[in-house]
Enzyme design. Sequence first.
Site, PDB file in Angstrom:
ATOM      1  N   ASP A 151       1.021  -0.705   0.227  1.00 10.82           N
ATOM      2  CA  ASP A 151       0.105   0.445   0.148  1.00 10.82           C
ATOM      3  C   ASP A 151       1.311   1.223   0.163  1.00 10.82           C
ATOM      4  O   ASP A 151       1.681   1.049   0.557  1.00 10.82           O
ATOM      5  CB  ASP A 151      -0.695   0.605   1.185  1.00 10.82           C
ATOM      6  CG  ASP A 151      -2.094   1.296   1.653  1.00 10.82           C
ATOM      7  OD1 ASP A 151      -2.757   1.733   0.666  1.00 10.82           O
ATOM      8  OD2 ASP A 151      -1.368   2.200   2.171  1.00 10.82           O
ATOM      9  N   GLU A 198       1.616  -0.234  -5.020  1.00  9.26           N
ATOM     10  CA  GLU A 198       0.378   0.962  -5.525  1.00  9.26           C
ATOM     11  C   GLU A 198       1.792   2.015  -5.412  1.00  9.26           C
ATOM     12  O   GLU A 198       2.161   2.354  -4.504  1.00  9.26           O
ATOM     13  CB  GLU A 198      -0.305   0.838  -3.906  1.00  9.26           C
ATOM     14  CG  GLU A 198      -1.418   1.835  -4.553  1.00  9.26           C
ATOM     15  CD  GLU A 198      -2.296   2.513  -3.278  1.00  9.26           C
ATOM     16  OE1 GLU A 198      -2.965   2.639  -3.959  1.00  9.26           O
ATOM     17  OE2 GLU A 198      -2.344   2.336  -2.520  1.00  9.26           O
TER      18      GLU A 198
END
Length: 701
Positions: A432, A469
């Site tokens: 993330d 990401e």
Amino acid sequence: MLQPLRILCDSTTLRNPYYYAFPLSSKSNELPLIGAARPVSMGILSILGTDQSRGRDKMTTSNAYGRSARERVLEEETPKKLEEFKTFPGQPSPLGVSQVENGINFAIFSQHATSVRLCLSLPERGRNESMSGRMIELPLDPHVNKTEDVWHITVEGLPRTNVLYGYRIDGPRDWNQGHRFDQSVVLIDPYAKLIEGRRHFGDASHKLSNFLGTYDFDSLPFDWGHNYKPPNIPEKDLVIYEMNVRAFTVDKSSGLEPNIRGSYLGVIEKIPHLLELGINAVELLPVFEFDEFEFQRRPNPREHLINTWGYSTINFFAPMTRYASGGGGPCNASREFKEMVKALHAAGIEVILDVVYNHTNESDDEHPYTTSFRGIDNKVYYMLDPNNNGQLLNFSGCGNTLNCNHPVVMELILDSLRHWVTEYHVDGFRFDLASVLCRGTDGSPLDAPPLIRAIAKDATLSRCKIISEPWDCGGLYLVGKFPNWDRWAEWNGKYRDDLRKFIKGDAGMKGSFATRVAGSADLYRINERKPYHSINFIIAHDGFTLCDLVSYNFKHNEANGEGGRDGSNDNFSWNCGFEGETDDPNVKGLRYRQMKNFHLALMISQSDVTWHEDNWDNYESKFLAFTLHDSKGGDIYLAFNAHDYFIKVSIPPPPSSRQWFRVVDTNLAAPDDFVAQGVPGVGSTYNVAPYSSILLEAKPI
């Protein structure tokens, strides 16, 4: 072969008797607030008062949910005297809790601490609840129990399981230098492998539960099976299904027994459904221990919400306890997680974890939630701004940013990843806000981030899928440019945006659409990168759902208390003629067709293509047709029409001894819109309806 694809999910008690909450009387200039008492040595319970290090009184709360309040001192009987435990200096390695010849060894890193106390809560005889024991504290002598920056102690005679532990740590109080020590708080060991606290998800009667580390040296090693082996699916063949463990089965519509709904075991029960979907990998939203009541620690516009996603990590090693079935606790959570992985692997499905190493649950300096890293050594674990009184830097959008490329923090992250691979047999990780991991200790971007390289080169992680990401909330957008060492794949945000714009009919997007479905060579042809380094997706957990994407032009997140400030304003969505829910059959039909168009485009994205197009320079052209080639003759012809009128298209001849069968026409009503075996009789031309797409397959005559 298809590229890796991403599919959206199709739908989606214990009480600590030593931590008391009590009302404080209201006086002038004071609010009636809630405080919480915590145990210290010699049977005294206390909490700190004020902190004037920044030139003003600063109320501190030792309980995670306590509102700013003065706290009382309570006395209680100490059940076991300190001298009844025999202790030894201990050893600095490994960090965390380990068994040694003469007892249980505890080791914790803190570079700037001046005092450390090990806090232990022991189970009472005849009680099964580990929180039923009372807490004692063992001070660590820096001349005896410290090696360089690691504090350590071995305790003889402790039970081998069912013990809770934490630390009180004190140190410099210079806020401007980045220190946030608070010895009133019992802190979680960053290397704790199991976490005890609230047993049942969303149990408001135990909202004030504290979290402490625990261990289990009694259980037998997990039996993975004699013939067990992970699927080891090539990256180019991945079809990834993003899901939340709890949300996947928590509703009664899952058909599961109440005690396993929303649990790791619940996922096992739904493996046939996953296989029916045709996926071969699940990507689990965060399963590291987190506190679902984090929004309810203080009055705020979101205090009515419960965090079900899990993007506020308390500890990087422990599986989420409340995903165990029937409130079974941390040991059961660990075992059942392994059972889930084993069952998924047996079905040929890999397990990828969505991991959050860019920030923790400890929030910001205005509303701190001290549970671990902040109180252990804030200056080491977080990025700070030395030009702004040592305030926390915030590239995560969550109040703090983990200092990922500090050597100690980097090793913590690597140890965590290795733990999930060796102990739990997971197959990969999606990181993330991974651009945070590309920042130096001062927050500046790095060309060759040590952590990113170390993950790519690590021997234990060599078989794992590693997916970034490639952006963060500080504006570091690295799609196609993420430091990769030819190993890292990326969430392709440009794929998402370009397909959204083309399918909804934006002008000038045909070339970009063609580039994205053909592997994004503009982004991934450098060095040894491949098309499968692009993780293609249309929608994910962030932002609009697929239904939202075709139903709204604007955000309507009124219920979450954010006032419309959350999420992206550039969703590239289209409401198909009406904003929100409607009974208009024409609008509903168009929306359904658009959703099918998106799904088809995602599923056919790959590298071996012949384009049937001589109109590339026409900015107004919104039609694209192409053939995907198969070495055995099973070619696939596709056409996408984003115009608001029919397009009559010439169909190229099929390969020798084959004919075209219609498999998909999104303009048709179900079940004719998708016929797996195909419908014969396709002629030399085909009328492609407005906002629709077709798929033809070449089959033997």
